[in-house]
Structures are given as C-alpha cells and as structure tokens.
Design an enzyme around this catalytic site. Sequence first.
Site, mmCIF file in Angstrom:
data_model
loop_
_atom_site.group_PDB
_atom_site.id
_atom_site.type_symbol
_atom_site.label_atom_id
_atom_site.label_comp_id
_atom_site.label_asym_id
_atom_site.label_seq_id
_atom_site.Cartn_x
_atom_site.Cartn_y
_atom_site.Cartn_z
ATOM 1 N N HIS A 30 -9.326 1.422 -4.650
ATOM 2 C CA HIS A 30 -9.643 2.099 -3.821
ATOM 3 C C HIS A 30 -10.822 2.913 -4.464
ATOM 4 O O HIS A 30 -11.776 3.143 -3.980
ATOM 5 C CB HIS A 30 -8.676 2.978 -3.181
ATOM 6 C CG HIS A 30 -7.755 2.528 -1.978
ATOM 7 N ND1 HIS A 30 -8.302 2.168 -1.071
ATOM 8 C CD2 HIS A 30 -6.641 2.272 -2.330
ATOM 9 C CE1 HIS A 30 -7.150 1.903 -0.405
ATOM 10 N NE2 HIS A 30 -6.177 1.746 -0.289
ATOM 11 N N HIS A 64 -4.116 -1.753 -7.592
ATOM 12 C CA HIS A 64 -4.619 -1.159 -6.763
ATOM 13 C C HIS A 64 -5.663 -0.556 -5.902
ATOM 14 O O HIS A 64 -6.316 -0.230 -5.361
ATOM 15 C CB HIS A 64 -3.269 -1.160 -4.987
ATOM 16 C CG HIS A 64 -3.284 -1.571 -3.897
ATOM 17 N ND1 HIS A 64 -3.065 -2.559 -2.649
ATOM 18 C CD2 HIS A 64 -3.492 0.121 -3.433
ATOM 19 C CE1 HIS A 64 -3.579 -2.009 -1.322
ATOM 20 N NE2 HIS A 64 -3.448 0.165 -2.536
ATOM 21 N N GLU A 65 -4.663 0.837 -6.446
ATOM 22 C CA GLU A 65 -5.023 2.628 -5.880
ATOM 23 C C GLU A 65 -6.382 2.190 -6.946
ATOM 24 O O GLU A 65 -7.481 2.554 -6.535
ATOM 25 C CB GLU A 65 -4.419 3.204 -6.306
ATOM 26 C CG GLU A 65 -2.829 3.135 -6.036
ATOM 27 C CD GLU A 65 -2.828 3.656 -4.757
ATOM 28 O OE1 GLU A 65 -3.871 3.917 -3.888
ATOM 29 O OE2 GLU A 65 -2.243 3.173 -3.821
#
Length: 799
Positions: free
Chosen positions: A566, A562-563
């Site tokens: 970004h 997820h990170e």
Amino acid sequence: MGASLLLPLRRRPWTCRTCLLQARRSLETAASPATHRAAFDYLPSKNDAQKKSDDDTLRRVFDSQPFWREFSQRSAAHLKPTGLVQNQYLTSPDGFRVFATTTLQKCQAIVAKVLAGTTLEDYQSMARDLDRLSDLLCRVIDLSDFIRVIHPDPRVQEAATQAYALMFEYMNVLNTTTGLNDQLKKAAANPEVTARWSDEEKIVAQILIKDFSNSAIHMPPHARQRFVNLSNDISQLGNTFVNAAEPAKSHVTVSANSLRGLDPILVQQIKRWNRTASVPSMGLIPRLALRSVHDEGVRREVYLATRTSSARQIQRLEQLLAKRAELAQLSGYDSFAHMTLSDKMAKSPEAVSNFLTSLVGSNRPYVQEELAQLQSMKGSAGRLQPWDHAYYVHQRVLQYSQSRRSRELSAVPEFFSLGTVMQGLSRLFDRLYGVRLVPQETAAGETWNSDVRRLDVVDEADRHIAVIYCDLFSRPNKHPNPAHYTLRCAREISAEEVAECATTMDASAHPNDGMATAVDRDAKTLRQLPTIALVCDFPEPPATGTGRPSLLSEHSVRTLFHEMGHALHSILGQTRLQSISGTRCATDFAELPSVLMERFATAPEVLALYARHWETDAPLSESMMQHMEKDRTAHGSIYGAMENESQILMALVDQAYHSLPAGQATSIDSTAVFHQVSAEHCTLPDPTDTKPPTSWQGFFGHLHGYGATYYSYIFDRAIANKLWEDVFQQGKAAVDRQAGERYKNEVLRWGGGRNGWNCVAGVLGSAHPANADGRLVEGGDEAMREVGRWGLGRDGVSE
C-alpha cells in the site's frame, strides 16, 4: 451523519482511509529550499559508500535498541522541535484546534471563489480548486483520525477528536451547498474549459460530479432530506450490526467427557459442577473445539451454534439491506450494488457475478481434491459434513508436521529479524523501482511515541520523495491489527498557494503546514510529499542490545510486505492532483499492489537479498528456502481451495443481498438467500433441515463496511497472481528492473488517474492472449470472466 462531500473525496480502501517565503523563488530558479526543515535535502552519494551506510543503519535502527537510542538522540543538538509528523500546528493539544480552524478558513475561501466564478479563467481552475478543497479537508480528517487512535496521551486524543468533528460539521455545510455541484457541471460542460484541462483534471472533475450525485446534492429538498435520513439510519444500523453480533444461543451444554481432544485446561475453564461443560458459541474456544474434539455429535452442535445468529441480529441486517435498496432507488439506480459498482472496475453486479461464478469453476477441481483426502480420513464413519472440515484439516496438518515437515523450518524466524526484513524491502525497491528507504533522525515532538522510526524514501538521484513513520512495536493499549495510513497525499502545490503563504502576516506559514515538500527541478514546481504511517504489533527488541531482536514468522513477514505494498502505491503514485494520488483509486483495484507484494516476500530471488541469521549473518540456505516452499504448498493443498471457496461464497452472498431492488429488499429473507447461494455454489453447505436454520450471515460484519464490494480482495488477488506469473515470471524476474519499471509505469505511477483495466492491459501487454482483441481494456462482463478464469491458486502459510 449523512452522506458527505468528504467521504467520497477521501477515497480510502478496507478498511482503511497521503517552503516558505523563499519557495516562490525556488520555483523560479529550481533551487532547493534549504532554509526549511520540512524536507531533508540529500547530498548525492556519488558512490556506494553512503548507500551502504544507510542500508546498514536501516537494519540496526530496528534490531538494536542501544543503536536506536543513540541514533534518535543525535537530533537533539541540531534540530528544532516541531509538531507531530512535522505539522507546524501540532506542537500541543490546542494545536489541533488551530490547525482545524485555520484549514477551515482556507476551505471557506475556496468555496467562495468557486461559487463566485463567472469567467472562463474561473471555470478553468475549478477542478484544481475543488481538488485543493478535498486536500484541505483530508489534511485535518486523515491526520486527526489517525492520531486520535494511535496517540497514547488522552489529551491529544481528545483534541484530535474535536478537530475531526469540526471538519465533519463543516462538511454538513458543504452538503447543502448545491452551487458547488452546479458550478463544476458548468465547467465540465464547457468545451473551452475542458480543452485546457489536463487528463487528471478531467478525471477528477468526473469523480467529483459522481460524488456529488451520490450525496443527493442535486435532489429537491424533500428527497435530499430523505437521503440524509436514510444515510444516518444505514450508518447507525451498520455500526450496531458489526458491534452487537450475537448467536441465537450463547453456549452449548455437553458432557465434559465428550470434549476429549480439546485442551484439558480449556475444558476445566468451561466445566460445570454437574459434569457438563458450557461451550460458548463465539470466540476462540468453539473454534478450537471444532478442530480438536473427537465426538462428531459435539462438533455438530458447536458448529450449528456458531453459525446461527440471533433473530434481532438478522432483523438488523435485513433493515440495513432494505434501507440501502431504498437509498439506491432514490438515487436513480436499480439496486445498491448497481449504485456502488458504477464507478468500479466491475461496473455492474452482473459482471461481478460472472467473475465469481467463473472463479468457482476454476477453483472447484482443487476443492474436490482436498475434500477427497479428508473423506478418506473419515472413511466408513460416514459422509464428510461441514462440522468435520476443521477437524480433519487439523488432523492432516498434524500428520504432515509429524512425518514430513522439516525441522529446519522452526529456525526460519531467526533469519527474519525485523531489521533484515526492512532492509530487504529497501533493497527490493531499489532493484525494481530505483527507490530506497533511509532512516532519518526526528525532531523533538515529531513522533507520537519514542519507538517510532522515520524512514525517508529517496530515488536514485537522492531526491526526497516520501516519508514513512514506522510504529511497528507492541505497547500497552495499542491496537494489534497491522495497517497502512496515508496521513498526507502527494500533490503539486501551485504557485498561487506559495504566493498566498508569502504574503501572509504569519512568517511561519507553510504551503504544506510544515510537512514534507520537495522541488521538482524539471517541472519547476513544489510538491507535497506523501506522508505514510505503518503500524504493526511486533515484540520490541531487548533494551540492553543483547539477546534476540524482534524475529518474525513467515506470516508476519508477508503481512509487513502487504502493508508496504500500500505504501509503495502512495510513494510511486504521485499525481499532480491529490484526489487520485496513490491508493485513491477504485475499491476493486486498491488491494492489487499490496496483494502482489506478498508474493515477493518469500520468493527465493528476494529472500537472497535479505534473509540472514540475526546473530551469525549467515544467509538462508537454499535447502531451507525449498523446505519453506514445500511447506506452503503442502498447507495450501490441505485447505487452500476450501478457503478460496469460502471467500467466493461470501462475495456471492454480498452480491445477492445488495442486487435486490427496493421492492424486493423490503421483504427479504436473508437466511433463505444465504442457503440458496450456498446450495448452488458451496461444496460443503450447511444443512437446511435444522431448526432454526443456520444464519451465518448475521456474523458477516463486512456486509456493512464492504457492501457490494466484498469481491474486491479476491478480484485483486486473481490479477496479482496473473502479474506474478506473467510479468515477474513466477519470481524469476522478482528483482528484475525491467519488470519493475513495467509494473511501475503501467500500474503504480497512475494512482487512481487511470482506469484499472487500462493498467492491467498495459502491464500484460497487447500481445498477451488474455488481452486478445482488447478485451481487458474494454472491461465489462467478458473481462471479468477472464479474470475469474485466472483463478486464485492455493496458498497456505504455516505460522
């Protein structure tokens, strides 16, 4: 502190807020600036040997402490000491002061230039000039904000805090400089100017004009002062609302014997001398009690206590809502939601409501299916109540774990060492987008802690395109929440900026403060590379190199993906102007890349790239992959739809609160509104006959940070599910370059420089049924309904 120029310009998501003298000659000759340490030049690998070596090193720098120590010490002999993240100023705490004051002088020069502009040439450069002003402000603010939180040295924390404060003080000056707004409006209204602007310059100009409007700079002095006062009040009320949340009563007193099912150790902690127990109304213990206490009456008492806020907390919320509504009215909007959503994909609160109510409909059959299972477990004991849900869900999970959960699953983390997961991310990026992660030695002073790893991102021509600092291991006093930070955004550095450095008296002057740059050989321009920090809290591998490395649960793997989603947006969304680079896009579009990345983490096609046993190097077997999928599906079928409904309900409550006009918001009964929304959309609502009535909204801290935009995460999740299903074919195309290029070219590379609806329509394609008659490109109510019909699915991840 009131509304300011900087805050809109930073455009950061939830939160969470991207060559020297010879560089000018480099731009003319397209030669590499080899004299500088700011960017590493990579020799083309010509064959796969270097790529394979980098891949192996990537795993070992995270999994083997002895290897990491040797790797990190190589730089001592040949790299000169530098500042934090290569910033030439940050070699000592005092460097933050020099960094801030030097940047401030550059800002003042740009402001003076813009205000003095009279010629056509002056106005033509205005969008780019103000974008550079935004970049300079963010250089100090974003980096100082990060360092003051992450650095272990209190002296550095204090210095970073002072630099941060200095730039905010300067922003108060910018807030009163109405000439900036006037000049930009003149430029944007002149056809001779806009005819020569690029699409990016036009977009940035409109963003800045909107931001100026939202900061009340166009208002007469008395109205502007009221705007500033309201903004200050909202900030203070919001912070208090988040940090001082409290229940109406601090605990529930029950018979200790009635807590059967709760861990006896916990019962002893809360037991009193008179055979009663005091169950707190906040924290871990009441959550565990709701899951495990057999006595329904006790669960009811605990549930109601955890859902009932204090009267003063509700008063804070209602004051916050009233002041936000007044702020919107002062700015010429019907409500705070109308003001906030005007530049989002949704555009209006009505469109958000259409999306959410459509989502309720697509989710409802799954909710009814889940609750029917729980009701059958409760049987003749009565109708299922809200305080029953956590209890019977827990019972179902236990039943499943005891009867059908594969024992193989307990061994899954052994295939997810941190090094192999990072290796998998690099291999996935290479397959899909032609970029990979290369471990890089760091100079003395470059990182804030000795266990921070630096990864350089390179493309298939071995060109350096980004820097990622990975602070992934736990240490004392480190904040545990995973996060992505853009420390420096991507942008094109103009020839004028390079010339400015070349003519300065300071021989060490650098157009990017010493941080990473690269020459775009095709465009013959110098680029400021995105610099990113990833922060997690994983256990550190053993110092000796023997024993297990840091092994991740499936949940942690998804978090890391997820990170990195970004980060990928920052890496590939490299626009010419920084105001729209990477993650600087509409709030309701910013989570799409990260949510979609989670889907790749456990797709069999991706697991085959990286999931290998930390000791034997054996790949994760197909049967284990199947068991993982079955386990996720089973957990999702137990509680996934109800979790979705909970998120939808919170978004609906957020919209109901922030859609009220000022006249109604001043007398709002937030508890009545909460129960009204619950009665209409919640399958298992709180009872309405309790005294006092439940008032869970007082614990909804995101009403401050994400006022009128709480829907964004589930909105992006619905879009991500659609892209996973139709573009990546539910994982069958998870490592397919054609699918990756399609997603990159239609979504990622634009950053915030393209309307989100155009991105979604582009990646799905004009022939897609959901895009019939161009309904997605147009956005609006029908497009929002369409996304709602896509649904959220059900996704459960076992710990």
